[in-house]
Design a protein around this motif. Sequence first.
Motif, PDB file in Angstrom:
ATOM      1  N   TYR A  93       5.929 -16.691  -6.307  1.00 31.14           N
ATOM      2  CA  TYR A  93       5.888 -17.904  -7.122  1.00 31.14           C
ATOM      3  C   TYR A  93       4.817 -18.837  -6.580  1.00 31.14           C
ATOM      4  O   TYR A  93       4.711 -19.052  -5.362  1.00 31.14           O
ATOM      5  N   GLY A  94       3.981 -19.386  -7.485  1.00 30.86           N
ATOM      6  CA  GLY A  94       2.959 -20.352  -7.104  1.00 30.86           C
ATOM      7  C   GLY A  94       3.429 -21.762  -7.396  1.00 30.86           C
ATOM      8  O   GLY A  94       3.799 -22.074  -8.531  1.00 30.86           O
ATOM      9  N   PHE A  95       3.408 -22.619  -6.389  1.00 26.58           N
ATOM     10  CA  PHE A  95       3.970 -23.961  -6.544  1.00 26.58           C
ATOM     11  C   PHE A  95       3.011 -24.933  -7.225  1.00 26.58           C
ATOM     12  O   PHE A  95       3.440 -25.990  -7.673  1.00 26.58           O
ATOM     13  N   ARG A  96       1.722 -24.578  -7.319  1.00 24.91           N
ATOM     14  CA  ARG A  96       0.793 -25.463  -8.014  1.00 24.91           C
ATOM     15  C   ARG A  96       0.665 -25.083  -9.487  1.00 24.91           C
ATOM     16  O   ARG A  96       0.601 -25.954 -10.353  1.00 24.91           O
ATOM     17  N   ASP A  97       0.621 -23.796  -9.788  1.00 20.24           N
ATOM     18  CA  ASP A  97       0.526 -23.386 -11.193  1.00 20.24           C
ATOM     19  C   ASP A  97       1.898 -23.175 -11.829  1.00 20.24           C
ATOM     20  O   ASP A  97       2.001 -22.893 -13.021  1.00 20.24           O
ATOM     21  N   HIS A  98       2.965 -23.293 -11.012  1.00 20.64           N
ATOM     22  CA  HIS A  98       4.349 -23.194 -11.502  1.00 20.64           C
ATOM     23  C   HIS A  98       4.558 -21.909 -12.312  1.00 20.64           C
ATOM     24  O   HIS A  98       5.118 -21.923 -13.401  1.00 20.64           O
ATOM     25  N   ARG A  99       4.127 -20.801 -11.728  1.00 22.13           N
ATOM     26  CA  ARG A  99       4.222 -19.536 -12.455  1.00 22.13           C
ATOM     27  C   ARG A  99       4.716 -18.428 -11.533  1.00 22.13           C
ATOM     28  O   ARG A  99       4.309 -18.338 -10.379  1.00 22.13           O
ATOM     29  N   PHE A 100       5.591 -17.597 -12.083  1.00 23.72           N
ATOM     30  CA  PHE A 100       6.136 -16.454 -11.361  1.00 23.72           C
ATOM     31  C   PHE A 100       5.285 -15.223 -11.659  1.00 23.72           C
ATOM     32  O   PHE A 100       4.906 -14.982 -12.803  1.00 23.72           O
ATOM     33  N   LYS A 101       4.954 -14.447 -10.614  1.00 22.10           N
ATOM     34  CA  LYS A 101       4.196 -13.202 -10.777  1.00 22.10           C
ATOM     35  C   LYS A 101       4.985 -12.066 -10.138  1.00 22.10           C
ATOM     36  O   LYS A 101       5.734 -12.281  -9.183  1.00 22.10           O
ATOM     37  N   TYR A 102       4.764 -10.867 -10.644  1.00 19.68           N
ATOM     38  CA  TYR A 102       5.549  -9.754 -10.111  1.00 19.68           C
ATOM     39  C   TYR A 102       4.856  -8.424 -10.384  1.00 19.68           C
ATOM     40  O   TYR A 102       3.916  -8.328 -11.183  1.00 19.68           O
ATOM     41  N   SER A 103       5.348  -7.408  -9.706  1.00 21.43           N
ATOM     42  CA  SER A 103       4.889  -6.043  -9.933  1.00 21.43           C
ATOM     43  C   SER A 103       6.058  -5.095  -9.726  1.00 21.43           C
ATOM     44  O   SER A 103       6.865  -5.287  -8.808  1.00 21.43           O
ATOM     45  N   LEU A 104       6.155  -4.096 -10.586  1.00 17.46           N
ATOM     46  CA  LEU A 104       7.184  -3.067 -10.489  1.00 17.46           C
ATOM     47  C   LEU A 104       6.485  -1.714 -10.446  1.00 17.46           C
ATOM     48  O   LEU A 104       5.630  -1.430 -11.292  1.00 17.46           O
ATOM     49  N   GLY A 105       6.826  -0.904  -9.459  1.00 21.62           N
ATOM     50  CA  GLY A 105       6.147   0.377  -9.345  1.00 21.62           C
ATOM     51  C   GLY A 105       7.019   1.441  -8.721  1.00 21.62           C
ATOM     52  O   GLY A 105       8.038   1.157  -8.082  1.00 21.62           O
ATOM     53  N   GLY A 106       6.606   2.667  -8.913  1.00 20.81           N
ATOM     54  CA  GLY A 106       7.317   3.795  -8.329  1.00 20.81           C
ATOM     55  C   GLY A 106       6.449   5.031  -8.359  1.00 20.81           C
ATOM     56  O   GLY A 106       5.425   5.080  -9.045  1.00 20.81           O
ATOM     57  N   GLY A 107       6.853   6.026  -7.570  1.00 20.45           N
ATOM     58  CA  GLY A 107       6.070   7.252  -7.515  1.00 20.45           C
ATOM     59  C   GLY A 107       6.934   8.457  -7.227  1.00 20.45           C
ATOM     60  O   GLY A 107       8.054   8.343  -6.717  1.00 20.45           O
ATOM     61  N   ILE A 108       6.401   9.620  -7.566  1.00 16.04           N
ATOM     62  CA  ILE A 108       7.062  10.887  -7.278  1.00 16.04           C
ATOM     63  C   ILE A 108       6.061  11.802  -6.585  1.00 16.04           C
ATOM     64  O   ILE A 108       4.901  11.886  -7.010  1.00 16.04           O
ATOM     65  N   ARG A 109       6.502  12.440  -5.516  1.00 17.27           N
ATOM     66  CA  ARG A 109       5.613  13.339  -4.790  1.00 17.27           C
ATOM     67  C   ARG A 109       5.585  14.698  -5.479  1.00 17.27           C
ATOM     68  O   ARG A 109       6.620  15.335  -5.675  1.00 17.27           O
ATOM     69  N   LEU A 110       4.389  15.130  -5.834  1.00 12.16           N
ATOM     70  CA  LEU A 110       4.224  16.396  -6.541  1.00 12.16           C
ATOM     71  C   LEU A 110       3.984  17.564  -5.596  1.00 12.16           C
ATOM     72  O   LEU A 110       4.333  18.699  -5.917  1.00 12.16           O
ATOM     73  N   ALA A 111       3.360  17.291  -4.444  1.00 15.91           N
ATOM     74  CA  ALA A 111       3.078  18.358  -3.477  1.00 15.91           C
ATOM     75  C   ALA A 111       3.101  17.769  -2.077  1.00 15.91           C
ATOM     76  O   ALA A 111       2.373  16.812  -1.787  1.00 15.91           O
ATOM     77  N   GLU A 112       3.931  18.339  -1.213  1.00 12.01           N
ATOM     78  CA  GLU A 112       4.081  17.803   0.143  1.00 12.01           C
ATOM     79  C   GLU A 112       2.869  18.105   1.012  1.00 12.01           C
ATOM     80  O   GLU A 112       2.393  17.249   1.755  1.00 12.01           O
ATOM     81  N   GLN A 113       2.340  19.320   0.922  1.00 13.14           N
ATOM     82  CA  GLN A 113       1.262  19.740   1.804  1.00 13.14           C
ATOM     83  C   GLN A 113       0.008  18.893   1.632  1.00 13.14           C
ATOM     84  O   GLN A 113      -0.672  18.560   2.605  1.00 13.14           O
ATOM     85  N   THR A 114      -0.295  18.526   0.397  1.00 10.14           N
ATOM     86  CA  THR A 114      -1.493  17.715   0.125  1.00 10.14           C
ATOM     87  C   THR A 114      -1.150  16.245  -0.101  1.00 10.14           C
ATOM     88  O   THR A 114      -2.019  15.463  -0.481  1.00 10.14           O
ATOM     89  N   ASN A 115       0.110  15.879   0.135  1.00  9.46           N
ATOM     90  CA  ASN A 115       0.566  14.495  -0.032  1.00  9.46           C
ATOM     91  C   ASN A 115       0.130  13.932  -1.389  1.00  9.46           C
ATOM     92  O   ASN A 115      -0.449  12.847  -1.487  1.00  9.46           O
ATOM     93  N   THR A 116       0.417  14.697  -2.427  1.00 15.03           N
ATOM     94  CA  THR A 116       0.021  14.332  -3.790  1.00 15.03           C
ATOM     95  C   THR A 116       1.140  13.543  -4.456  1.00 15.03           C
ATOM     96  O   THR A 116       2.277  14.010  -4.532  1.00 15.03           O
ATOM     97  N   TRP A 117       0.794  12.351  -4.939  1.00 19.24           N
ATOM     98  CA  TRP A 117       1.777  11.463  -5.560  1.00 19.24           C
ATOM     99  C   TRP A 117       1.301  11.041  -6.945  1.00 19.24           C
ATOM    100  O   TRP A 117       0.113  10.783  -7.157  1.00 19.24           O
TER     101      TRP A 117
END
Length: 423
Positions: A93-117
């Motif tokens: 939250y910004g107290f000068r612009d009086h506005r709430f900001k946010y982000s929602l995210g998630g991931g799934i690993r497709l391959a462990e050996q190559t750390n692919t997400w």
Amino acid sequence: MFKYFSVFLLLASTTLVQAQSFNKEIEEPKQDSLNKRKLLKSLGNGYLPSKYFDADLRYLIKYNQYEGVRTGIGIVTNKAFSEKYRLNSYGVYGFRDHRFKYSLGGGIRLAEQTNTWLNLTYTDDLQETGSTKFLTDKRFFQFFEPRLLNISLFHKHITKSIALEHEINYKWLAETEFTTSKIEPTYAYGFNVNGNSYQNFDITSAKIALQWSPFNTLTTTENNKETTNETYPKFSFQYTKSFKNVLGGDFNFSKLDFRTLCYIGDKKNAFSEATIVFGLALGDLPLTHLYHAYPNNINKEKILQRFSVAGLNSFETMFFNEFFSDRFTTLQFKHFLKPFNISKSYQPQLVLITRYAIGDMKFPERHENITFSSLEKGYTESGFELNKLLFGFGLSFTYRYGAYHLPSIDDNVAFKFTFNITL
């Protein structure tokens, strides 16, 4: 016989218990030390760990000229939650612009050996106009982000993205991303294309990024796990393509970005650091997606009025919003002298610095209600830092000279303090 055997068992048990107690006394401090080290490492990376979720400290508290105080919290899942799925979100939250900001995210690993997400993200937040981020950059955390204090030019964006990250091998990282963004500058601005002036606009774009670390090596641990030893130089490449009339996109443009970071010498003694950045933008690009050169000087008259905190890789004498480019190159060179060994806990360090930037812009008249210059003549500044004088704080002095030297001597000088601390 049974009596002697019982006495033997009693003595053996007593000895065993004493041995276990003694070992436990040794192991407990070791375990405490390991836990403390692990906690400090997590805090140094910007996380406060818990069982299944870690608090992301990057969003705890910040300050800039548009939002004033910006405070909030981020949450990320850890491996105890799942090694195949992850969630990451934040709210501020910004107290000068009086506005709430946010982000929602998630991931799934497709391959462990190559750390692919495969990752999905929805973000409603601000971004600094003229800034560029490489997808392959690892998470970067500072307890104190000095340059952020003085930034005033932001644009709002609502962005939906899908991204794929992949380790080709221990020397190559790759990431691709497809995004749609609704952009609204927070300042008076119009982008004129073919007689149409856009105050708000939509961007549909795809990115592909690569990071090459040619001298990385692999080490096998006792558990037969392979870990990568990070080395330098590192080379980052990124290509961005924006599509008009695809999912509502307003403009066609392309961007090519490159960066390399090199270290020469021993970091425990004297060493040098060189950073080269290159950017080229072609097509119809609004100011939000062009380049600044990471300025860090406040638009005030007196030196002491401009006294603030020096950044890590910013031009300290370049005023905010003074220059924008659609093609540019910067070179930053730092030489770190061997720390002054005054005592074991007090070792200030002198750093010599030179920075250079050159750039240009086609069709600056397209950008309405805002005034800026180009870097076509080449911008130069040099100076020094004396770091870690007291509680991580130090001093910085930089002087602007060459083609963009200003008539008043005071306007060419930046005197600031520095902040360096590691856990």
